[in-house]
Structure formats: structure tokens, C-alpha cells
Design a protein around this motif. Structure first.
Motif, PDB file in Angstrom:
ATOM      1  N   THR A 146       0.829  -1.212   0.000  1.00  0.00           N
ATOM      2  CA  THR A 146       0.000   0.000   0.000  1.00  0.00           C
ATOM      3  C   THR A 146       0.859   1.256   0.000  1.00  0.00           C
ATOM      4  N   LEU A 147       1.947   1.236   0.756  1.00  0.00           N
ATOM      5  CA  LEU A 147       2.838   2.394   0.784  1.00  0.00           C
ATOM      6  C   LEU A 147       3.517   2.610  -0.568  1.00  0.00           C
ATOM      7  N   PRO A 170       0.171   6.939  -1.382  1.00  0.00           N
ATOM      8  CA  PRO A 170       1.423   7.688  -1.622  1.00  0.00           C
ATOM      9  C   PRO A 170       1.810   7.717  -3.091  1.00  0.00           C
ATOM     10  N   SER A 200      -5.552   2.177   1.812  1.00  0.00           N
ATOM     11  CA  SER A 200      -5.276   3.583   1.515  1.00  0.00           C
ATOM     12  C   SER A 200      -6.297   4.499   2.169  1.00  0.00           C
ATOM     13  N   LEU A 232      -5.109   6.157   5.184  1.00  0.00           N
ATOM     14  CA  LEU A 232      -4.158   7.251   5.025  1.00  0.00           C
ATOM     15  C   LEU A 232      -4.826   8.558   4.614  1.00  0.00           C
ATOM     16  N   VAL A 254      -4.939  11.534   7.091  1.00  0.00           N
ATOM     17  CA  VAL A 254      -3.621  12.168   7.221  1.00  0.00           C
ATOM     18  C   VAL A 254      -3.358  13.069   6.024  1.00  0.00           C
TER      19      VAL A 254
END
Length: 315
Positions: A95-96, A101, A213, A216, A219
Motif C-alpha cells: 500500500t505504501l 502515496p 489507503s 491514510l 492524514v
């Protein structure tokens, strides 16, 4: 080719049996539809900038829309929810690399560089970084024909970037976007290698990275500029439907279906068509015309990609 799961990673991460010869026309149709969706994606991303949306806005719209479509399937099939056989650690790593991202970097690049740059630099460099990382980490060697194709891609990208490197007024600031596209190529190469190493299924990877995701997005909304409330509903709907539903879900379905019907090697031959679609769509919809150097560079990159994808792997 955003997050969506890009074509190179789909073919590498999808363990599918041999091609079916029953309906080759259906496989060709599926491959062409996926190519069309991916080709126009860079134009839609570029349009988001003209509409006043930020990379954070598009990322939020993309994963929210895709999650609405994928959530029922995830609730039905993914055990444990929402990571499935991947497990939490591997799903978070992927995912990162390929989730929110990745989208932020890719859409961020569209704010500086024309749409065609995304479709040349990222897909062109992905097989190069993948081959390099595969050799460094796993000692996987590419054959001479594939190396020749990859070298041709490097030459093509250099020619394509000539105007940007010289600081041509028509490409002022495009180098920032180009560097971001290089970063997305590195991220996607790592993603594709790990997905293949872990035997990940393309559909499960897409579901897991999309749903994780969502964690995230708060954030993203807190630390990056958000303009969703200042943009018309039409612009919001375009990004949500195209980036989230078409790119995030439909393109993956059509590409994996093409792989099942035609085989991974033959389906990969659709990928060099993506920059052609982007070039035509960018000219017609955005009035972004490539320079002579970019046309020559694109032709060289497409030739190199075709050679690399058709080359036999060493025993």
C-alpha cells in the motif's frame, strides 16, 4: 501506467494459467479497453490541475470511489478482511508503494509536466528499474534481447526529455514533474517485484491497497491542501469515476481478463500503445502537442518497450 495497479505489475503479480485460445477476439478487445483507459488517465490527471484540484483531492476521490466498488467483493471474499492471503505486513508495504502515496506523487507530477510525460517516463522506466532491482536483489539476469530493448528505452527517454533538460520555455518547470514520474517508476518497480515475490493475486492486491489507503486519507487531508469544496461537481465526478472506477477497477479487470485469454506475453504487447493513446488524447482534449524531440523519443521508447516485452527470458 496509477495506482491503480499499473500494467507491468498486473502481469507480474497475477498467477494465471496458460492462455485460452477459445476467444482471442475477446482478449484483444479487453486488452484494447485497458490500454484506452490507461492512455487517457494521464490526460484526466492533467485536467484535474486545470480544474483546480490538488493531488490530495484526486487521491481522496480516487480511493473513496474505488473502495465503494470494491468493498462488497472484499467483504465477501477477503479473509482476513481486508488483506486476504497477503497478510497485514505485506499488504501495508504494498500500500505504501502503490496506494495513496503513489497516487500523490503521480498526480503531483501532472501539475508540472504535460500528460504525455507521465505515459512515457513512468512506464518506460519501470522495466528498467525492475530489471536492475531484480538483478541486485535476486540475481535475476535479463537476456541480451531484453537488455537491448531496455537500453533503447533509456535512449528514448533521454531524447524525449531533451527539451525539458535544455529548459525550453514551452517545458518550463516540467523537470519537476519528470523527476516525480521517475520516483513513481521506482515505487512501482519495487511494488511489482514484491508482489511477484510474494505470489500476490492482482485482484486481491488491488482490493487490499485500495482499502488500506482509506486509512491514510485523513492524514492526507490534514497535511496537504484540499480544495474539494471549491471545485464544481462535474470535475469531482470526473476524477472519482475515471480514477477510482475505471482506472482502479475496470482497467485491472479487463487487463487480467486479457491475460487469461491471450497469455501474459501477448497481452504485454498492448502496453506500448498507452503512450500513443495519451499523445492523441492530450492533443485533442488538452491541446498539448508534443515537440519533435518528444515525438522521436516516444517512438524510440515504444520500440524499446516492444523489444523488451517480446524478448525471451534466459533459461
Amino acid at each position: 501506467m496509477n495506482h491503480a495497479v499499473r500494467p507491468q505489475a498486473v502481469s507480474a503479480a497475477t498467477p494465471i494459467a496458460g492462455p485460452s485460445e477459445a476467444k482471442p477476439w475477446l482478449g484483444i478487445a479487453c486488452g484494447l479497453i485497458a490500454t484506452l483507459i490507461w492512455g487517457v488517465q494521464a490526460v484526466v490527471s492533467r485536467q484535474s490541475v486545470a480544474d483546480g484540484l490538488t493531488a490530495a483531492d484526486v487521491t481522496i476521490l480516487r480511493f473513496s470511489a474505488a473502495a465503494l466498488v470494491l468493498l462488497p467483493w472484499a467483504l465477501w471474499r477477503m479473509r482476513p478482511f481486508p488483506v486476504g492471503a497477503l497478510g497485514w505486513r505485506r499488504a501495508l508495504v504494498l500500500t505504501l508503494l502503490a496506494g495513496a502515496p503513489y497516487s500523490l506523487v503521480l498526480i503531483g507530477g501532472a501539475a508540472f509536466a504535460p500528460a504525455l510525460h507521465s505515459s512515457i517516463i513512468t512506464p518506460g522506466l519501470i522495466p528498467i528499474f525492475t530489471a536492475g532491482l531484480a538483478f541486485l536483489l535476486f540475481r535475476e539476469r535479463a537476456g541480451l534481447a531484453r537488455l537491448a530493448g531496455l537500453l533503447l528505452v533509456v535512449v528514448g527517454v533521454a531524447i524525449f526529455s531533451w527539451d525539458t533538460l535544455l529548459g525550453a520555455p514551452a517545458r518550463a518547470g516540467a523537470w519537476i514533474g519528470d523527476l516525480l514520474f521517475v520516483l513513481t517508476a521506482v515505487m512501482w518497480s519495487c511494488f511489482g517485484l514484491l508482489a511477484r515475490r510474494w505470489g500476490a493475486n492482482a485482484i486481491e492486491v488491488t482490493i487490499a491497497t485500495c482499502l488500506l489507503s482509506l486509512l491514510l486519507l485523513p492524514v492526507v487531508a490534514l497535511v496537504l491542501p484540499i480544495r474539494l469544496a471549491q471545485v464544481g461537481l462535474g470535475a469531482l465526478a470526473l476524477q472519482a469515476l475515471y480514477q477510482g472506477v475505471l482506472v482502479g477497477v475496470a482497467a485491472l479487470f479487463f487487463y487480467t481478463r486479457a491475460v487469461a485469454l491471450l497469455g501474459a506475453a501477448r497481452t504485454a504487447l498492448f502496453l506500448p500503445l498507452v503512450p500513443v493513446v495519451t499523445a492523441l488524447a492530450a492533443a485533442l482534449l488538452l491541446a498539448e502537442w508534443p515537440s519533435p524531440a518528444e515525438v522521436v523519443g516516444m517512438a524510440v521508447v515504444i520500440t524499446g518497450m516492444t523489444i523488451a516485452f517480446t524478448a525471451r527470458s534466459p533459461a
